[in-house]
Design a protein around this motif. Sequence first.
Motif, PDB file in Angstrom:
ATOM      1  N   LYS A 273     -48.342 -66.638 -85.644  1.00 40.93           N
ATOM      2  CA  LYS A 273     -49.154 -65.683 -86.417  1.00 40.93           C
ATOM      3  C   LYS A 273     -48.810 -64.236 -86.072  1.00 40.93           C
ATOM      4  O   LYS A 273     -48.751 -63.378 -86.955  1.00 40.93           O
ATOM      5  CB  LYS A 273     -50.647 -65.941 -86.166  1.00 40.93           C
ATOM      6  N   LEU A 274     -48.589 -63.971 -84.789  1.00 39.94           N
ATOM      7  CA  LEU A 274     -48.217 -62.598 -84.394  1.00 39.94           C
ATOM      8  C   LEU A 274     -46.872 -62.220 -84.994  1.00 39.94           C
ATOM      9  O   LEU A 274     -46.696 -61.111 -85.509  1.00 39.94           O
ATOM     10  CB  LEU A 274     -48.150 -62.475 -82.865  1.00 39.94           C
ATOM     11  N   THR A 279     -43.794 -59.032 -88.602  1.00 44.05           N
ATOM     12  CA  THR A 279     -42.667 -59.032 -89.550  1.00 44.05           C
ATOM     13  C   THR A 279     -43.111 -58.442 -90.883  1.00 44.05           C
ATOM     14  O   THR A 279     -42.418 -57.602 -91.470  1.00 44.05           O
ATOM     15  CB  THR A 279     -42.127 -60.466 -89.742  1.00 44.05           C
ATOM     16  N   GLU A 280     -44.291 -58.847 -91.348  1.00 43.34           N
ATOM     17  CA  GLU A 280     -44.812 -58.318 -92.606  1.00 43.34           C
ATOM     18  C   GLU A 280     -44.986 -56.802 -92.506  1.00 43.34           C
ATOM     19  O   GLU A 280     -44.597 -56.052 -93.401  1.00 43.34           O
ATOM     20  CB  GLU A 280     -46.155 -59.002 -92.900  1.00 43.34           C
ATOM     21  N   THR A 288     -35.108 -52.474 -93.337  1.00 44.15           N
ATOM     22  CA  THR A 288     -34.210 -53.309 -94.130  1.00 44.15           C
ATOM     23  C   THR A 288     -33.214 -54.069 -93.259  1.00 44.15           C
ATOM     24  O   THR A 288     -32.233 -54.613 -93.761  1.00 44.15           O
ATOM     25  CB  THR A 288     -33.418 -52.443 -95.145  1.00 44.15           C
ATOM     26  N   LEU A 289     -33.461 -54.120 -91.950  1.00 45.63           N
ATOM     27  CA  LEU A 289     -32.573 -54.889 -91.059  1.00 45.63           C
ATOM     28  C   LEU A 289     -32.630 -56.366 -91.449  1.00 45.63           C
ATOM     29  O   LEU A 289     -33.628 -56.834 -91.982  1.00 45.63           O
ATOM     30  CB  LEU A 289     -33.035 -54.739 -89.608  1.00 45.63           C
ATOM     31  N   THR A 293     -31.961 -59.822 -86.769  1.00 52.52           N
ATOM     32  CA  THR A 293     -32.111 -58.634 -85.920  1.00 52.52           C
ATOM     33  C   THR A 293     -33.586 -58.326 -85.691  1.00 52.52           C
ATOM     34  O   THR A 293     -33.999 -58.011 -84.564  1.00 52.52           O
ATOM     35  CB  THR A 293     -31.401 -57.422 -86.571  1.00 52.52           C
ATOM     36  N   VAL A 294     -34.384 -58.429 -86.742  1.00 47.84           N
ATOM     37  CA  VAL A 294     -35.825 -58.191 -86.587  1.00 47.84           C
ATOM     38  C   VAL A 294     -36.397 -59.179 -85.579  1.00 47.84           C
ATOM     39  O   VAL A 294     -37.134 -58.797 -84.652  1.00 47.84           O
ATOM     40  CB  VAL A 294     -36.556 -58.313 -87.948  1.00 47.84           C
ATOM     41  N   ASP A 295     -36.048 -60.463 -85.722  1.00 47.24           N
ATOM     42  CA  ASP A 295     -36.557 -61.489 -84.796  1.00 47.24           C
ATOM     43  C   ASP A 295     -36.125 -61.181 -83.364  1.00 47.24           C
ATOM     44  O   ASP A 295     -36.907 -61.319 -82.423  1.00 47.24           O
ATOM     45  CB  ASP A 295     -36.041 -62.878 -85.189  1.00 47.24           C
TER      46      ASP A 295
END
Length: 319
Positions: A273-274, A279-280, A288-289, A293-295
């Motif tokens: 959930k976090l 991410t949202e 826009t990565l 990369t975001v993860d």
Amino acid sequence: MAEIPALWSFPHGITAVDTDYVRPRLDASHLVVRDGHAAFVDTGTSHSVPGLLRALAAQDLDPADVDYVFLTHVHLDHAGGAGELMRHLPNAKVLVHPRGAAHMVDPDKLIAGTKAVYGEAEFQRLYGEIPPIPAERVIEAPEGLMVELGISELLLIHTPGHALHHYSIVDPASDSIFTGDTFGISYRVFDTAKGPFIFPATTPVHFDPEQAHASLERIMEFEPAAVFLTHYSRVADLERLAADMHACLDEFVRIAGSLADAGEARLEKMKNKLRAYLTERVREHGCTLDQKTVDTWLDMDVELNAKGLSVWLDRRKAN
Ligand SMILES: [Zn+2]
């Protein structure tokens, strides 16, 4: 995003020194120089020490010019390198909140606690050896302590919420505050046209949402132009960022509360959930990565934040 250098200079003698903890631009020590007197704010780990010494040399400073090593709190990504660093600084004193001072003189408990979170192998890779600091070189830094650095005066304020042994450093000369992890985490990789993206660090074992909200308000009462975060360095636009922090804290607490009775799967569910929420938000922020990369940038904090929220839930239940 412009490439951030390993030594990132700001006005008023402030330099962010990358500590190379986990990956570049994740964890910073700040070198503050006033009238030939130097101080480090947080140290990274023992592995970071050669880079900190190079940062001094880059400004033609001698290790003997360092008066103080400020440890905003004694989590090892901030204070793990202090013992090794002190071996190289003949004149420096370490300033640490009274609740954390004993851990610097005798780091065994801290090491054991951190190994419990990370495991033995990961501990060695991340932190290496952590030498104790002689007690006579450690100054207990209570709420309201004023410290002179050259002609500058720095004010230490107790800012619990992330950790009970956390202080922040008010620096009127630069109109900024060094906030360790109290003002959250803002990786430069998530900067967009909207500015910085920020979220709280709810790390085990002291996370307390009421204290976290109150400490944010306390910092904002000084009306600083900017704060310097350990993760990662200077951010301005503080009205928006403080509002984002309060909202995000509330959402983290809501997520945790919704899973209070989730049983064995609680931690996994909380992480999911976090991660989904952050991410949202980072996408709404215009990032826009690619998702990988975001993860990569969120995963460690999602893990630590879920564990810290879980510890808080258990403590709340016990009280
Ligand atoms: Zn941290």
